[in-house]
Design a protein around this motif. Structure first.
Motif, PDB file in Angstrom:
ATOM      1  N   ILE A   1       0.859  -1.182   0.000  1.00 16.72           N
ATOM      2  CA  ILE A   1       0.000   0.000   0.000  1.00 16.72           C
ATOM      3  C   ILE A   1       0.899   1.237   0.000  1.00 16.72           C
ATOM      4  CG2 ILE A   1      -1.823   1.251   1.213  1.00 16.72           C
ATOM      5  CD1 ILE A   1      -2.798  -1.462   0.441  1.00 16.72           C
TER       6      ILE A   1
ATOM      7  N   GLN B   1       1.475   5.009   0.695  1.00 16.72           N
ATOM      8  CA  GLN B   1       0.888   6.082   1.487  1.00 16.72           C
ATOM      9  C   GLN B   1       1.770   7.313   1.391  1.00 16.72           C
ATOM     10  OE1 GLN B   1       1.004   3.621   5.054  1.00 16.72           O
ATOM     11  NE2 GLN B   1      -1.231   3.536   5.094  1.00 16.72           N
TER      12      GLN B   1
ATOM     13  N   ASP C   1      -2.180  14.578  -7.866  1.00 18.68           N
ATOM     14  CA  ASP C   1      -2.481  13.154  -7.850  1.00 18.68           C
ATOM     15  C   ASP C   1      -1.508  12.388  -8.751  1.00 18.68           C
ATOM     16  OD1 ASP C   1      -4.464  11.502  -6.517  1.00 18.68           O
ATOM     17  OD2 ASP C   1      -5.142  10.913  -8.508  1.00 18.68           O
TER      18      ASP C   1
ATOM     19  N   ARG D   1       1.446   9.620  -7.501  1.00 19.73           N
ATOM     20  CA  ARG D   1       1.536   8.240  -7.978  1.00 19.73           C
ATOM     21  C   ARG D   1       2.877   7.965  -8.659  1.00 19.73           C
ATOM     22  NH1 ARG D   1      -3.435   7.250 -11.490  1.00 19.73           N
ATOM     23  NH2 ARG D   1      -3.941   9.455 -11.281  1.00 19.73           N
TER      24      ARG D   1
ATOM     25  N   GLU E   1      -3.430   5.104  -4.453  1.00 19.43           N
ATOM     26  CA  GLU E   1      -4.659   5.865  -4.220  1.00 19.43           C
ATOM     27  C   GLU E   1      -4.885   6.866  -5.349  1.00 19.43           C
ATOM     28  OE1 GLU E   1      -7.779   6.606  -1.271  1.00 19.43           O
ATOM     29  OE2 GLU E   1      -6.019   5.356  -0.960  1.00 19.43           O
TER      30      GLU E   1
ATOM     31  N   ASP F   1      -7.448  10.151  -6.152  1.00 26.22           N
ATOM     32  CA  ASP F   1      -8.414  11.066  -5.549  1.00 26.22           C
ATOM     33  C   ASP F   1      -9.709  11.028  -6.362  1.00 26.22           C
ATOM     34  OD1 ASP F   1      -9.836  13.549  -4.848  1.00 26.22           O
ATOM     35  OD2 ASP F   1      -7.976  14.107  -3.826  1.00 26.22           O
TER      36      ASP F   1
ATOM     37  N   THR G   1      -6.653   2.457  -6.324  1.00 25.24           N
ATOM     38  CA  THR G   1      -7.449   2.382  -5.093  1.00 25.24           C
ATOM     39  C   THR G   1      -8.258   3.661  -4.915  1.00 25.24           C
ATOM     40  OG1 THR G   1      -5.720   1.033  -4.076  1.00 25.24           O
ATOM     41  CG2 THR G   1      -7.355   1.997  -2.602  1.00 25.24           C
ATOM     42  N   LEU G   2      -9.568   3.502  -4.808  1.00 28.54           N
ATOM     43  CA  LEU G   2     -10.465   4.640  -4.612  1.00 28.54           C
ATOM     44  C   LEU G   2     -11.081   4.557  -3.224  1.00 28.54           C
ATOM     45  CD1 LEU G   2     -12.001   7.117  -5.817  1.00 28.54           C
ATOM     46  CD2 LEU G   2     -13.800   5.488  -6.459  1.00 28.54           C
ATOM     47  N   THR G   3     -10.905   5.614  -2.430  1.00 28.61           N
ATOM     48  CA  THR G   3     -11.570   5.699  -1.138  1.00 28.61           C
ATOM     49  C   THR G   3     -12.954   6.300  -1.346  1.00 28.61           C
ATOM     50  OG1 THR G   3      -9.494   5.960   0.076  1.00 28.61           O
ATOM     51  CG2 THR G   3     -11.499   6.704   1.170  1.00 28.61           C
TER      52      THR G   3
ATOM     53  N   LYS H   1     -12.107   1.161  -1.315  1.00 30.93           N
ATOM     54  CA  LYS H   1     -11.882   1.213   0.129  1.00 30.93           C
ATOM     55  C   LYS H   1     -12.946   2.098   0.780  1.00 30.93           C
ATOM     56  CE  LYS H   1      -8.564   3.800   1.692  1.00 30.93           C
ATOM     57  NZ  LYS H   1      -7.234   4.362   2.022  1.00 30.93           N
TER      58      LYS H   1
ATOM     59  N   THR I   1     -11.065   0.573   6.131  1.00 29.34           N
ATOM     60  CA  THR I   1     -10.040   1.006   7.062  1.00 29.34           C
ATOM     61  C   THR I   1     -10.506   0.760   8.485  1.00 29.34           C
ATOM     62  OG1 THR I   1      -8.754   2.899   7.880  1.00 29.34           O
ATOM     63  CG2 THR I   1     -10.921   3.377   6.946  1.00 29.34           C
TER      64      THR I   1
END
Length: 282
Positions: A61, A63, A100, A104, A124, A126, A158-160, A189, A214
């Motif tokens: 992951i 971060q 963004d 990445r 991730e 945005d 990955t999309l929150t 997520k 999470t």
């Protein structure tokens, strides 16, 4: 291609795209950083492990590590303020998209020295990036991935998902499907409060490779149905041939909760401390 050469390649590319002398990528002590206005971004790569065999790592992951140029730490609310400048709406969108993409790229470059063909990098994106880019989602970043010698299949976008974007699920779905068509894997997520009918419908329609939650706020949740809802999420993932994950696990109790409610994959300080302890006693 050596890491320093890749850093110069992407600096040359951005300088040509923006025609303003912008060379934001810096290699310092084998780590790549990106300079965005008054802030400096870096990477923390955290292993995603199989729940029942935590020695098995399936990916990492990525971060963000964020600091001011003067090395002071920055709160997430302050970061949002930086991204909101200047105030013009279109400038906001462009700022978010540029940040963004840079984030990445930084993660990808930092991941390369430890990349393995069978592992994934979870990056991730945005939601505002997906909504701001009208078509060809993932095309720009695909060029970055190829330049690094990897494939889109090595990357899980990955999309929150949270309630603030509930009214935009259809547009988000369209963007996510563009990523899928380009060969990216997809991860959705959620936080606990977002686990409702629209979220479950989004999961079913998007059919992501990974579905997760999470654990950061779970210890403060007072809901007798918490185990039942978590079980429903992991079962839904299984029903669409996805793998379920729980992130940010810091203690034994939450690790047991993830295991008992059927989550396939786990991540968090609890497991890294266990690995370090095992190594020290080994």
């Amino acid at each position: 291609m050596p890491l320093q050469q890749l850093v110069e390649y992407f600096n040359d590319r951005l300088e040509q795209e923006h025609n303003n002398g912008l060379r934001p990528f810096v290699l310092d002590k084998d780590a790549v950083h990106g300079v965005f206005g008054p802030i400096c971004i870096g990477s923390r790569l955290s292993p995603l492990r199989q729940t029942l065999r935590t020695a098995n790592v399936i990916g990492h992951i990525a971060q963000l590590s964020v600091s001011a140029i003067n090395k002071q730490s920055i709160q997430s609310s302050e970061l949002e303020q930086y991204l909101a400048l200047p105030q013009a709406k279109q400038a906001n969108v462009e700022s978010i998209i540029n940040f963004d993409r840079m984030s990445r790229a930084v993660h990808m470059l930092n991941y390369l020295p430890q990349a393995h063909l069978e592992e994934l990098l979870f990056l991730e994106v945005d939601p505002r990036h997906i909504l701001g880019v009208k078509e060809d989602h993932g095309a720009y970043f695909e060029e970055v991935i190829v330049a690094c010698g990897l494939q889109t299949a090595n990357v899980a976008i990955t999309l929150t998902v949270n309630n603030a974007y509930a009214g935009f699920y259809q547009l988000l779905l369209r963007g996510l499907q563009n990523y899928q068509r380009r060969g990216y894997q997809l991860a959705l997520k959620f936080d606990y409060q977002t686990l409702d009918k629209p979220a479950f419908e989004l999961i079913t329609r998007a059919a992501p490779n990974f579905v997760g939650i999470t654990a950061m706020e779970l210890e403060h949740i007072r809901d007798n149905k918490l185990p039942e809802k978590l079980q429903h999420l992991s079962s839904l993932a299984k029903s669409i041939d996805s793998q379920s994950f729980m992130l940010n696990i810091d203690d034994k109790r939450t690790a047991a909760l993830a295991r008992n409610t059927g989550f396939n994959l786990v991540q968090g300080d609890y497991f890294e401390q266990s690995v370090e302890l095992t190594a020290a006693n080994g």
